[in-house]
Scaffold this motif. Structure first.
Motif, PDB file in Angstrom:
ATOM      1  N   ARG A 116     -12.801 -10.474  -6.072  1.00 50.67           N
ATOM      2  CA  ARG A 116     -11.345 -10.649  -6.233  1.00 50.67           C
ATOM      3  C   ARG A 116     -10.722 -11.078  -4.905  1.00 50.67           C
ATOM      4  N   LEU A 117     -11.122 -10.393  -3.821  1.00 53.65           N
ATOM      5  CA  LEU A 117     -10.551 -10.720  -2.502  1.00 53.65           C
ATOM      6  C   LEU A 117     -10.988 -12.106  -2.037  1.00 53.65           C
ATOM      7  N   LEU A 118     -12.215 -12.501  -2.379  1.00 51.68           N
ATOM      8  CA  LEU A 118     -12.666 -13.853  -1.998  1.00 51.68           C
ATOM      9  C   LEU A 118     -11.811 -14.912  -2.697  1.00 51.68           C
TER      10      LEU A 118
ATOM     11  N   GLY B 213       0.678  -6.947   3.728  1.00 53.54           N
ATOM     12  CA  GLY B 213      -0.162  -6.582   2.591  1.00 53.54           C
ATOM     13  C   GLY B 213      -1.101  -5.470   3.049  1.00 53.54           C
ATOM     14  N   ASN B 214      -2.362  -5.583   2.693  1.00 51.09           N
ATOM     15  CA  ASN B 214      -3.310  -4.511   3.022  1.00 51.09           C
ATOM     16  C   ASN B 214      -4.498  -5.046   3.812  1.00 51.09           C
ATOM     17  N   SER B 215      -4.279  -6.067   4.643  1.00 51.33           N
ATOM     18  CA  SER B 215      -5.399  -6.571   5.427  1.00 51.33           C
ATOM     19  C   SER B 215      -5.508  -5.807   6.734  1.00 51.33           C
TER      20      SER B 215
ATOM     21  N   SER C 188     -17.196  -6.412  -7.457  1.00 50.35           N
ATOM     22  CA  SER C 188     -16.133  -7.091  -8.224  1.00 50.35           C
ATOM     23  C   SER C 188     -14.847  -7.202  -7.415  1.00 50.35           C
ATOM     24  N   HIS C 189     -14.503  -6.155  -6.639  1.00 50.16           N
ATOM     25  CA  HIS C 189     -13.280  -6.292  -5.836  1.00 50.16           C
ATOM     26  C   HIS C 189     -13.507  -7.231  -4.647  1.00 50.16           C
ATOM     27  N   GLY C 190     -14.752  -7.288  -4.153  1.00 49.96           N
ATOM     28  CA  GLY C 190     -15.066  -8.278  -3.117  1.00 49.96           C
ATOM     29  C   GLY C 190     -14.803  -9.679  -3.655  1.00 49.96           C
TER      30      GLY C 190
ATOM     31  N   GLY D 181       2.370  -3.099   1.428  1.00 51.17           N
ATOM     32  CA  GLY D 181       2.237  -2.899  -0.018  1.00 51.17           C
ATOM     33  C   GLY D 181       1.245  -3.878  -0.614  1.00 51.17           C
ATOM     34  N   GLU D 182       0.343  -3.352  -1.426  1.00 55.34           N
ATOM     35  CA  GLU D 182      -0.671  -4.196  -2.098  1.00 55.34           C
ATOM     36  C   GLU D 182      -0.767  -3.803  -3.561  1.00 55.34           C
ATOM     37  N   ARG D 183      -0.802  -4.820  -4.434  1.00 51.88           N
ATOM     38  CA  ARG D 183      -1.145  -4.604  -5.839  1.00 51.88           C
ATOM     39  C   ARG D 183      -2.050  -5.753  -6.270  1.00 51.88           C
TER      40      ARG D 183
ATOM     41  N   ILE E 116     -12.287   7.391   0.387  1.00 53.09           N
ATOM     42  CA  ILE E 116     -12.965   6.155   0.823  1.00 53.09           C
ATOM     43  C   ILE E 116     -12.434   4.981   0.019  1.00 53.09           C
ATOM     44  N   ASP E 117     -11.979   3.954   0.729  1.00 53.86           N
ATOM     45  CA  ASP E 117     -11.590   2.700   0.072  1.00 53.86           C
ATOM     46  C   ASP E 117     -11.913   1.560   1.043  1.00 53.86           C
ATOM     47  N   VAL E 118     -13.208   1.209   1.068  1.00 53.82           N
ATOM     48  CA  VAL E 118     -13.693   0.237   2.061  1.00 53.82           C
ATOM     49  C   VAL E 118     -12.912  -1.071   1.961  1.00 53.82           C
ATOM     50  N   LEU E 119     -12.666  -1.533   0.727  1.00 54.00           N
ATOM     51  CA  LEU E 119     -11.863  -2.750   0.495  1.00 54.00           C
ATOM     52  C   LEU E 119     -10.556  -2.331  -0.185  1.00 54.00           C
ATOM     53  N   ARG E 120      -9.447  -2.086   0.591  1.00 53.82           N
ATOM     54  CA  ARG E 120      -9.430  -2.158   2.013  1.00 53.82           C
ATOM     55  C   ARG E 120      -8.621  -1.019   2.642  1.00 53.82           C
ATOM     56  N   ALA E 121      -8.057  -0.135   1.797  1.00 52.17           N
ATOM     57  CA  ALA E 121      -7.049   0.801   2.318  1.00 52.17           C
ATOM     58  C   ALA E 121      -7.554   1.676   3.469  1.00 52.17           C
ATOM     59  N   THR E 122      -8.767   2.259   3.331  1.00 51.35           N
ATOM     60  CA  THR E 122      -9.171   3.164   4.415  1.00 51.35           C
ATOM     61  C   THR E 122      -9.690   2.387   5.634  1.00 51.35           C
TER      62      THR E 122
ATOM     63  N   THR F  87       1.311   1.548   0.464  1.00 50.02           N
ATOM     64  CA  THR F  87       0.930   1.810  -0.927  1.00 50.02           C
ATOM     65  C   THR F  87      -0.074   0.750  -1.359  1.00 50.02           C
ATOM     66  N   THR F  88      -1.152   1.193  -2.019  1.00 53.54           N
ATOM     67  CA  THR F  88      -2.172   0.250  -2.495  1.00 53.54           C
ATOM     68  C   THR F  88      -2.564   0.632  -3.929  1.00 53.54           C
ATOM     69  N   THR F  89      -3.309  -0.249  -4.587  1.00 57.50           N
ATOM     70  CA  THR F  89      -3.599  -0.043  -6.010  1.00 57.50           C
ATOM     71  C   THR F  89      -4.384   1.241  -6.260  1.00 57.50           C
ATOM     72  N   ASN F  90      -5.436   1.489  -5.462  1.00 52.45           N
ATOM     73  CA  ASN F  90      -6.330   2.622  -5.754  1.00 52.45           C
ATOM     74  C   ASN F  90      -6.479   3.611  -4.593  1.00 52.45           C
ATOM     75  N   GLY F  91      -6.553   3.097  -3.368  1.00 55.75           N
ATOM     76  CA  GLY F  91      -6.851   3.944  -2.207  1.00 55.75           C
ATOM     77  C   GLY F  91      -5.834   5.057  -2.028  1.00 55.75           C
ATOM     78  N   THR F  92      -4.568   4.743  -2.195  1.00 57.63           N
ATOM     79  CA  THR F  92      -3.552   5.763  -1.968  1.00 57.63           C
ATOM     80  C   THR F  92      -3.578   6.814  -3.094  1.00 57.63           C
TER      81      THR F  92
ATOM     82  N   GLY G  21     -12.627   3.455  -6.158  1.00 57.15           N
ATOM     83  CA  GLY G  21     -12.938   2.656  -7.350  1.00 57.15           C
ATOM     84  C   GLY G  21     -11.875   1.588  -7.581  1.00 57.15           C
ATOM     85  N   TRP G  22     -11.896   1.063  -8.813  1.00 60.15           N
ATOM     86  CA  TRP G  22     -10.847   0.090  -9.166  1.00 60.15           C
ATOM     87  C   TRP G  22     -10.282   0.469 -10.527  1.00 60.15           C
ATOM     88  N   GLU G  23      -9.069   0.942 -10.545  1.00 61.09           N
ATOM     89  CA  GLU G  23      -8.377   1.338 -11.777  1.00 61.09           C
ATOM     90  C   GLU G  23      -9.278   2.182 -12.686  1.00 61.09           C
TER      91      GLU G  23
HETATM   92  C1  MLT Z   1      -6.847  -0.555  -3.230  1.00 55.39           C
HETATM   93  O1  MLT Z   1      -6.186   0.416  -2.891  1.00 55.39           O
HETATM   94  O2  MLT Z   1      -7.198  -0.757  -4.382  1.00 55.39           O
HETATM   95  C2  MLT Z   1      -7.344  -1.574  -2.226  1.00 55.39           C
HETATM   96  O3  MLT Z   1      -7.156  -1.161  -0.948  1.00 55.39           O
HETATM   97  C3  MLT Z   1      -6.963  -2.968  -2.621  1.00 55.39           C
HETATM   98  C4  MLT Z   1      -6.993  -4.013  -1.540  1.00 55.39           C
HETATM   99  O4  MLT Z   1      -5.985  -4.209  -0.874  1.00 55.39           O
HETATM  100  O5  MLT Z   1      -7.994  -4.679  -1.334  1.00 55.39           O
END
Ligand code: MLT
Length: 247
Positions: free
Chosen positions: A210-212, A82-84, A206-208, A69-71, A24-30, A101-106, A147-149
């Protein structure tokens, strides 16, 4: 069926597997993976490592591939996207393989890759996932937040709670029947508190935030919707996801 929620890949057991595991990566990979497959991408191939993505995708016909690709929430230079999830239009995606490839989802996907059945879920395809699970009745089910990192994220846990809550209602079972760990109970409580205000919760996350800061209001609005896509992304081979309907 026993359901276990893990908030991050780091908290997910590495010495065993589940019958079915869901990243699960609601924001936003999955949310992006569900949308890409819904609009007709042939498959989504996920990588935690950008160099590996570039290397593998190079062997794919250029007219049949897209690289996303997203970082840190931003698009990676050299990728097409990107990952939108909002970039996933039928015109762009139909018949193509999305290498992502994304920061956490992948990374979350990678940590459950060895499970016999691997799915991805977001709020937008929650009910399709619930129906699949109810039909298959796996003995053990893992819901793994990205999660985030390494840290907990509200949006992934609320989605885990949304899935668990719907399973309880639709299977007509008790919390004791279903919950395999305390995280499952807290995820259900989080969802039940916020189910009518999911967009607001994503704004608090917090990631919401960041995206805002990166102008991602529309992505948050899209990802906060529930049950709008009838799609089950399922792993066909390690790292390669297709729509269940195409299997
Ligand atoms: C992630 O993998 O951390 C997210 O999907 C990041 C994002 O693009 O919002």
């Amino acid at each position: 069926m026993k359901l276990f929620v893990y908030h991050t890949p780091e908290l997910t057991p590495s010495d065993r597997t589940a019958d079915c595991a869901i990243a699960i990566d609601v924001l936003r990979a999955t949310s992006t993976i569900a949308t890409a497959l819904h609009v007709g991408a042939e498959a989504v191939q996920a990588f935690s490592d950008l160099d590996k993505l570039m290397q593998v995708s190079e062997d794919w016909p250029a007219e049949k591939r897209l690289r996303a690709g997203e970082r840190g929430g931003s698009k990676v230079t050299g990728c097409d996207l990107g990952n939108s999830p909002l970039d996933c239009t039928p015109e762009l995606m139909a018949g193509k393989r999305l290498f992502i490839t994304t920061t956490n989802g992948t990374r979350a996907l990678q940590c459950i890759q060895a499970c016999p059945v691997v799915l991805t879920a977001a709020l937008i395809n929650r009910q399709a996932i619930v129906e699949y699970v109810l039909k298959q009745q796996p003995e053990t089910l893992w819901l793994v937040g990205s999660g985030w990192e390494g840290s907990f994220s509200l949006e992934d846990t609320v989605c885990a709670g949304a899935i668990a809550s719907a399973l309880m209602t639709q299977a007509n079972c008790t919390l004791e029947d279903l919950a395999g760990n305390d995280e499952t109970i807290s995820a259900i409580a989080l969802y039940r508190q916020w189910q009518n205000n999911l967009l607001e919760l994503l704004h608090h996350a917090s990631h919401g935030q960041r995206l805002l800061r990166l102008d991602g209001q529309e992505d948050l609005k899209y990802c906060a919707q529930t049950d709008i896509l009838d799609i089950v992304p399922i792993q066909k081979s390690p790292g390669v996801l297709v729509s269940l309907k195409a299997l």
